[in-house]
Design an enzyme around this catalytic site. Sequence first.
Site, PDB file in Angstrom:
ATOM      1  N   ASP A  19       0.860  -1.178   0.000  1.00 14.77           N
ATOM      2  CA  ASP A  19       0.000   0.000   0.000  1.00 14.77           C
ATOM      3  C   ASP A  19       0.902   1.235   0.000  1.00 14.77           C
ATOM      4  O   ASP A  19       2.089   1.157   0.365  1.00 14.77           O
ATOM      5  CB  ASP A  19      -0.903  -0.030   1.243  1.00 14.77           C
ATOM      6  CG  ASP A  19      -1.820   1.174   1.326  1.00 14.77           C
ATOM      7  OD1 ASP A  19      -2.333   1.620   0.275  1.00 14.77           O
ATOM      8  OD2 ASP A  19      -2.001   1.694   2.439  1.00 14.77           O
ATOM      9  N   ASP A  21      -0.170   5.016   1.077  1.00 15.94           N
ATOM     10  CA  ASP A  21      -0.371   5.955   2.178  1.00 15.94           C
ATOM     11  C   ASP A  21      -0.267   5.247   3.522  1.00 15.94           C
ATOM     12  O   ASP A  21      -1.014   4.312   3.812  1.00 15.94           O
ATOM     13  CB  ASP A  21      -1.741   6.634   2.048  1.00 15.94           C
ATOM     14  CG  ASP A  21      -1.900   7.365   0.727  1.00 15.94           C
ATOM     15  OD1 ASP A  21      -1.004   8.136   0.384  1.00 15.94           O
ATOM     16  OD2 ASP A  21      -2.905   7.140   0.029  1.00 15.94           O
ATOM     17  N   ASN A 145      -3.801   9.776  -7.041  1.00 17.44           N
ATOM     18  CA  ASN A 145      -2.603  10.626  -7.047  1.00 17.44           C
ATOM     19  C   ASN A 145      -1.335   9.812  -6.795  1.00 17.44           C
ATOM     20  O   ASN A 145      -0.265  10.377  -6.557  1.00 17.44           O
ATOM     21  CB  ASN A 145      -2.719  11.700  -5.962  1.00 17.44           C
ATOM     22  CG  ASN A 145      -3.978  12.532  -6.105  1.00 17.44           C
ATOM     23  OD1 ASN A 145      -4.231  13.106  -7.156  1.00 17.44           O
ATOM     24  ND2 ASN A 145      -4.786  12.585  -5.063  1.00 17.44           N
ATOM     25  N   ASP A 201      -1.599  -0.714   6.065  1.00 18.96           N
ATOM     26  CA  ASP A 201      -1.856  -0.085   7.366  1.00 18.96           C
ATOM     27  C   ASP A 201      -3.339   0.073   7.632  1.00 18.96           C
ATOM     28  O   ASP A 201      -3.731   0.439   8.738  1.00 18.96           O
ATOM     29  CB  ASP A 201      -1.180   1.286   7.456  1.00 18.96           C
ATOM     30  CG  ASP A 201      -1.862   2.322   6.579  1.00 18.96           C
ATOM     31  OD1 ASP A 201      -2.197   1.998   5.410  1.00 18.96           O
ATOM     32  OD2 ASP A 201      -2.060   3.466   7.036  1.00 18.96           O
TER      33      ASP A 201
END
Length: 248
Positions: A19, A21, A145, A201
């Site tokens: 992942d 972020d 993004n 996370d």
Amino acid sequence: MGTRAGLGLPDTIVACLFDLDGVITKTAVVHAAAWRETFDAFLRDRDGPGFRPFTQEDYDRYVDGRPRADGVRSFLASRGITLPEGTDGDAPREASVRGLGNRKNALLLAKIKAGGVEAYEGSLRYLDAVRSAGLRTAVVSSSTNCRDVLRAVGAEDRFDVRIDGVVAARRGLPGKPRPDTFLAAAADLGAEPAGSAVFEDALAGMDAGRSGHFGYVVGVDRVGQAQALRAHGADTVVRDLAELETRA
């Protein structure tokens, strides 16, 4: 079961699916702040000064890791609120699912521009170690993004495959907690799920790792939710990916 030297992973793992972020970059807290501003403004306009604010628990349970529109729907449903879907072109002020999503994205981009983007140094070192060991790597993110963020931290070339919000929309892949984006990343790397490790996370990401039957699921605990990460399917939980090197 043996472990790959220096990586803290089962020796059956040939591909690593990360992942973005909160795992690679320090943008999860910025996402949470943008969601909080978006939903609090909406709820204040709807319910008045006595509105019930958006909380960290709301972020963890309903929004984190999900595609933007799914996060809007999930949180609003938790409050018994239904809005029209709207369109991707809805203005940020529109009271629609897409409008709220666009409001959040505008706030996020402004925050990123104002404060820049940082990567977790331990994660970058771990990525380099993984690649040096010959494992294949993919970034799997619901963010549209993702590519710009990776370029901003100089990490784009550390991944063989990118499955992000843009790619998922083009391929028609449902987002987390469904495992489809992780499964697509593994397939693009030429790996089976059982030979792939997921690094996440978000609780939605844990659910995706568990339901996709991946060979190993690493929960990254940046906000003190280790117990919840384990409950949602993590095989192990670390505060930083660098800890995995010490567990080998």
